[in-house]
Design an enzyme around this catalytic site. Sequence first.
Site, PDB file in Angstrom:
ATOM      1  N   ASP A  21       0.780  -1.255   0.000  1.00 46.98           N
ATOM      2  CA  ASP A  21       0.000   0.000   0.000  1.00 46.98           C
ATOM      3  C   ASP A  21       0.810   1.303   0.000  1.00 46.98           C
ATOM      4  OD1 ASP A  21      -1.585  -2.102   0.847  1.00 46.98           O
ATOM      5  OD2 ASP A  21      -2.257  -1.129   2.683  1.00 46.98           O
TER       6      ASP A  21
HETATM    7  C1  FRU Z   1      -3.888  -3.597   2.849  1.00 43.95           C
HETATM    8  C2  FRU Z   1      -3.246  -4.030   4.161  1.00 43.95           C
HETATM    9  C3  FRU Z   1      -3.609  -3.063   5.282  1.00 43.95           C
HETATM   10  C4  FRU Z   1      -2.468  -3.223   6.244  1.00 43.95           C
HETATM   11  C5  FRU Z   1      -1.296  -3.440   5.314  1.00 43.95           C
HETATM   12  C6  FRU Z   1      -0.243  -4.383   5.853  1.00 43.95           C
HETATM   13  O1  FRU Z   1      -3.259  -4.054   1.716  1.00 43.95           O
HETATM   14  O2  FRU Z   1      -3.612  -5.347   4.464  1.00 43.95           O
HETATM   15  O3  FRU Z   1      -4.879  -3.294   5.847  1.00 43.95           O
HETATM   16  O4  FRU Z   1      -2.309  -2.097   7.060  1.00 43.95           O
HETATM   17  O5  FRU Z   1      -1.813  -3.960   4.107  1.00 43.95           O
HETATM   18  O6  FRU Z   1       0.874  -4.425   5.013  1.00 43.95           O
END
Ligand code: FRU
Length: 481
Positions: A21
């Site tokens: 992300d």
């Molecule tokens: C989304 C997610 C979020 C989390 C992050 C962990 O892709 O699962 O909810 O904070 O990635 O890497």
Amino acid sequence: MSTEVPRPRFHFTPRRNWMNDPNGLVHHEGLWHLYYQHNPEGSDWGNMSWGHATSPDLEHWTEHPVALPHRTGEQIFSGSVVASRAGGDVLTAYYTSAYDDGRQAQSRATSHDGGFTWETDPSNPVLDRGTTAFRDPKVIRYDDGRDPCWVMLTVEADNRQVLLYTSEDLLSWEHLSTFGPLGTTGVVWECPDLVRLPLDGDADNPRWVLLLSTNPVVDNPDPTGSSMYYVVGHFDGTAFHPDSPELRRLDHGRDYYAAVTFDDAPGGEAVTIGWMSNWRYAHAFPSTPWRGAMSLPRVLALRTMQGRPTLVQSPPTFIRKLLEHASPATVAVGDVPALLTLSGHSLIEIHWDPSTTGSLDLRLRGEADSFVDLSHHPRTGTLHVTRGGPAAQAVHRDFPSTSTLPLPADRPARLLLSLDGPLLEVFVNAGEATASNLVVLGATGVTASIKTARPGTVHVTAVDIEMPTGLDALVPAAVLD
Ligand code: FRU
């Protein structure tokens, strides 16, 4: 045939190792900051930390040292950064502390040097419900002209709920309301955002748009995997009131996730960036030494289409400028395909009139044993984007796919394809619908062939994007050690 995955040229990828992300998107003192979920030590998910890159123009990115490293017992999950509105240059980050005992809670850090170094708050975590899927804080500014304040959106991911909190000082938070659950079961909700947009350009008639990412829980067999949705409604400073409880698909491809907006973008524009992958097969995508790429930035708008406010996502200005500097060609098409030879780091824009040509097919092929087909069906007003072939099958069994998006045939049509190595983003009619997909066409260029059911003309603008110079994109991985 080579199946090498070339590194993108006009999208951000880390020099090496894993990325998911986008985090902490903020525009500050002339720079666009992109933090991101990153494993600084490996090419798989783990040791989650915030990597960091900046850009003066959303096109050229420079990678910086890790901004928020994981620590013993605690990973740094997704979150956001806001710029102080009270003068001074303090940046405040909110992120999820994911502790080894399974607890997830929100923590805070501040930067006094424009986002390059961070101090975590000694009282972290500052917002803790004692639960295990409480994450992804996105802080936004809410200003109704009377009592401006900060609003934080977070999820209780397993409950499919968005929790809203308010703060006046970015320190203490008070619960405002909870939205959800609704929609499909068997998924988690992740990475929320709430964006104020004028409807049809009318600043006196705004709507609020909730952005959500949903991902199937482990045993859910749906091969679609990670997807993004939006809901249009009103926000009164306390609760979000949806116009309708329907979650509408934000991007029709397989690889667009966790997109959120930049804080404090110039002119108050809503600019997003998303992660171009899918939890279903992100770990299997064969790029090296980097794994994970960001999408093009997009500018959001809300337009009434077929009687309801609809999200429109335009490509960024630099893409429009590159196309404006190229010369369009008018090409005769029919059942003998018109061929374009491209580098594979290319923009292709086509306009045509489906009422003259009937259906249109555009096929992309490179040296790898796979293909991407775009086919427009005027009768149903749909465009299918299909990726397939043995090289696609070899990535993962759920990688071959067909994305379907609306493309009406009752008026001239316009398609923009942004292809940057493995990243294919399709914009229909300047952003009325989009589809983002990873593709595996090989590394030595692509041929685009276009044909139509009936003879006619297609206006084509094609640009190959040069390798950026003077950027760390050029540094071979070995030199970086
Ligand atoms: C989304 C997610 C979020 C989390 C992050 C962990 O892709 O699962 O909810 O904070 O990635 O890497």
